[in-house]
Design a protein around this motif. Structure first.
Motif, mmCIF file in Angstrom:
data_model
loop_
_atom_site.group_PDB
_atom_site.id
_atom_site.type_symbol
_atom_site.label_atom_id
_atom_site.label_comp_id
_atom_site.label_asym_id
_atom_site.label_seq_id
_atom_site.Cartn_x
_atom_site.Cartn_y
_atom_site.Cartn_z
ATOM 1 N N ASP A 12 0.829 -1.286 0.011
ATOM 2 C CA ASP A 12 -0.109 0.068 -0.015
ATOM 3 C C ASP A 12 0.914 1.214 -0.015
ATOM 4 O O ASP A 12 1.654 1.246 0.980
ATOM 5 C CB ASP A 12 -0.832 0.081 1.349
ATOM 6 N N ASP A 13 0.640 2.263 -1.084
ATOM 7 C CA ASP A 13 1.347 3.400 -0.990
ATOM 8 C C ASP A 13 0.523 4.350 -1.275
ATOM 9 O O ASP A 13 -0.587 4.329 -2.047
ATOM 10 C CB ASP A 13 2.593 3.271 -1.982
ATOM 11 N N ASP A 14 0.808 5.899 -1.403
ATOM 12 C CA ASP A 14 -0.072 7.007 -1.625
ATOM 13 C C ASP A 14 0.193 7.260 -2.926
ATOM 14 O O ASP A 14 -0.336 8.167 -3.496
ATOM 15 C CB ASP A 14 -0.121 7.984 -0.710
ATOM 16 N N ALA A 15 1.468 6.599 -3.834
ATOM 17 C CA ALA A 15 1.418 7.105 -4.879
ATOM 18 C C ALA A 15 2.107 5.707 -5.705
ATOM 19 O O ALA A 15 2.965 5.141 -4.910
ATOM 20 C CB ALA A 15 2.260 8.276 -5.321
ATOM 21 N N TYR A 16 1.930 5.517 -7.028
ATOM 22 C CA TYR A 16 2.536 4.273 -7.576
ATOM 23 C C TYR A 16 2.908 4.939 -9.370
ATOM 24 O O TYR A 16 2.123 5.761 -9.885
ATOM 25 C CB TYR A 16 1.646 3.327 -7.805
ATOM 26 N N ASP A 17 4.035 4.231 -9.618
ATOM 27 C CA ASP A 17 4.637 4.880 -11.082
ATOM 28 C C ASP A 17 4.146 3.502 -11.826
ATOM 29 O O ASP A 17 4.728 2.507 -11.802
ATOM 30 C CB ASP A 17 5.820 5.232 -10.895
ATOM 31 N N ILE A 18 3.493 3.745 -13.003
ATOM 32 C CA ILE A 18 3.044 2.870 -13.871
ATOM 33 C C ILE A 18 3.438 3.207 -15.179
ATOM 34 O O ILE A 18 3.241 4.342 -15.666
ATOM 35 C CB ILE A 18 1.340 2.368 -13.849
ATOM 36 N N PRO A 19 3.758 2.012 -16.085
ATOM 37 C CA PRO A 19 4.076 2.438 -17.589
ATOM 38 C C PRO A 19 2.598 2.594 -18.019
ATOM 39 O O PRO A 19 1.717 1.860 -18.121
ATOM 40 C CB PRO A 19 4.826 1.367 -18.102
ATOM 41 N N LEU A 20 2.634 3.748 -19.167
ATOM 42 C CA LEU A 20 1.534 3.751 -19.871
ATOM 43 C C LEU A 20 1.871 4.383 -21.174
ATOM 44 O O LEU A 20 2.123 5.627 -21.336
ATOM 45 C CB LEU A 20 0.471 4.748 -19.124
ATOM 46 N N ASP A 21 1.706 3.837 -22.250
ATOM 47 C CA ASP A 21 1.750 4.215 -23.876
ATOM 48 C C ASP A 21 3.262 4.793 -23.945
ATOM 49 O O ASP A 21 3.370 6.044 -24.292
ATOM 50 C CB ASP A 21 0.830 5.188 -24.105
#
Length: 286
Positions: free
Chosen positions: A138-147
């Motif tokens: 659980d975290d307050d922000a996540y980095d995800i790959p998108l396009d």
């Protein structure tokens, strides 16, 4: 057979409301899509069906279906319209608290007037497995790959899954591309409502939402709650926030962990109508 319905909206997020208190829900997915078509049908973002409660602690149940016929777990603008519809039907008095059952659980509503409703939306859920969202912790922000780029999101459930992105310019044309991609991102196994939020100050947000199963909408009540909750958890907004959407403004109150979140906003009737159902269509519920 003619199906009677009410056309309603909450801040531009529009609905068809069906009275299922005496009869089983009569439409299948194909028929829902036909009714939702804005050129050849009635047109709506979500379909709502008011039915007898399954939970004995609740007065009524309301079902929710997106314009593509898929079911939804919660709809903040929709529950306000359900409350106003029940008042018009003589089943809900102004000023009274009533517990209503949604597909994701009970909510409490209170009519402040014939066209304004406050809703207890429950406590925001940030635990990834309960959203659901694929994350190691659980975290307050996540980095995800998108396009081909990395997007920083907050993830939360308000009875349905939300991805929240802080965005300095809501007119950025890239959002038209990113919204659908984020809604269908593989880390949201049930898809998500993708909210792009611009912070004006600690008490004022602007928001655009691409909803799973409905696309871009003029307003998303759970999306407004999600945006406020994500930023409040980060300490970036106060306990009361006005969230401005293309269709109008919603007021969100949340004191943080251990407290329920409240949403206040309008509900409006547009018109009443009838829709033909082919003879022999088997009724079903849910």
């Amino acid at each position: 057979m003619q199906l009677r319905f009410s056309k309603m909206h909450g801040s531009g997020n529009d609905f068809v409301v069906l009275d299922g208190r005496q009869h089983a829900f009569p439409l299948d997915q194909r028929q829902i899509r036909a009714l939702a078509d804005r050129h050849t049908g009635v047109g709506f973002d979500q379909l709502l069906s008011v039915e007898p409660a399954r939970d004995p602690s609740c007065a009524f149940y309301y079902g929710i279906w997106n314009a593509d016929g898929s079911p939804s777990g919660q709809c903040g603008n929709g529950v306000r319209c359900v409350a106003a519809w029940l008042h018009r039907a003589g089943a809900l008095a102004i000023g009274a608290n009533v517990r209503i059952e949604s597909p994701s659980g009970p909510v409490t509503v209170r009519l402040l007037g014939v066209d304004e409703v406050i809703v207890d939306m429950g406590e925001p859920v940030f635990e990834p497995s309960r959203i659901p969202f694929a994350a190691a912790a659980d975290d307050d922000a996540y980095d995800i790959p998108l396009d081909g780029e990395s997007i920083r999101i907050g993830a939360v459930s308000m009875g349905n899954p939300h991805a929240v992105v802080v965005q300095p310019d809501l007119a950025d044309p890239a959002l038209q591309r990113l919204g659908p991609l984020l809604s269908g991102h593989e880390r949201f196994p049930a898809q998500a409502n993708a909210g792009f939020v611009q912070q004006i100050d600690r008490g004022h947000l602007r928001l655009r939402v691409h909803e799973r199963g409905a696309g871009w909408t003029l307003a998303c009540g759970t999306g407004a709650c999600a945006a406020m909750a994500v930023l409040h958890r980060r300490g970036e907004v106060d306990d009361h926030v006005a969230v401005e959407l293309p269709g109008g403004t919603l007021h969100i109150d949340w004191a943080g962990a251990g407290h329920t979140l409240w949403m206040t906003g309008p509900a409006a009737f547009v018109f009443e109508g009838e829709w033909p159902i082919p003879a022999g269509t088997p009724p079903r519920r849910g």
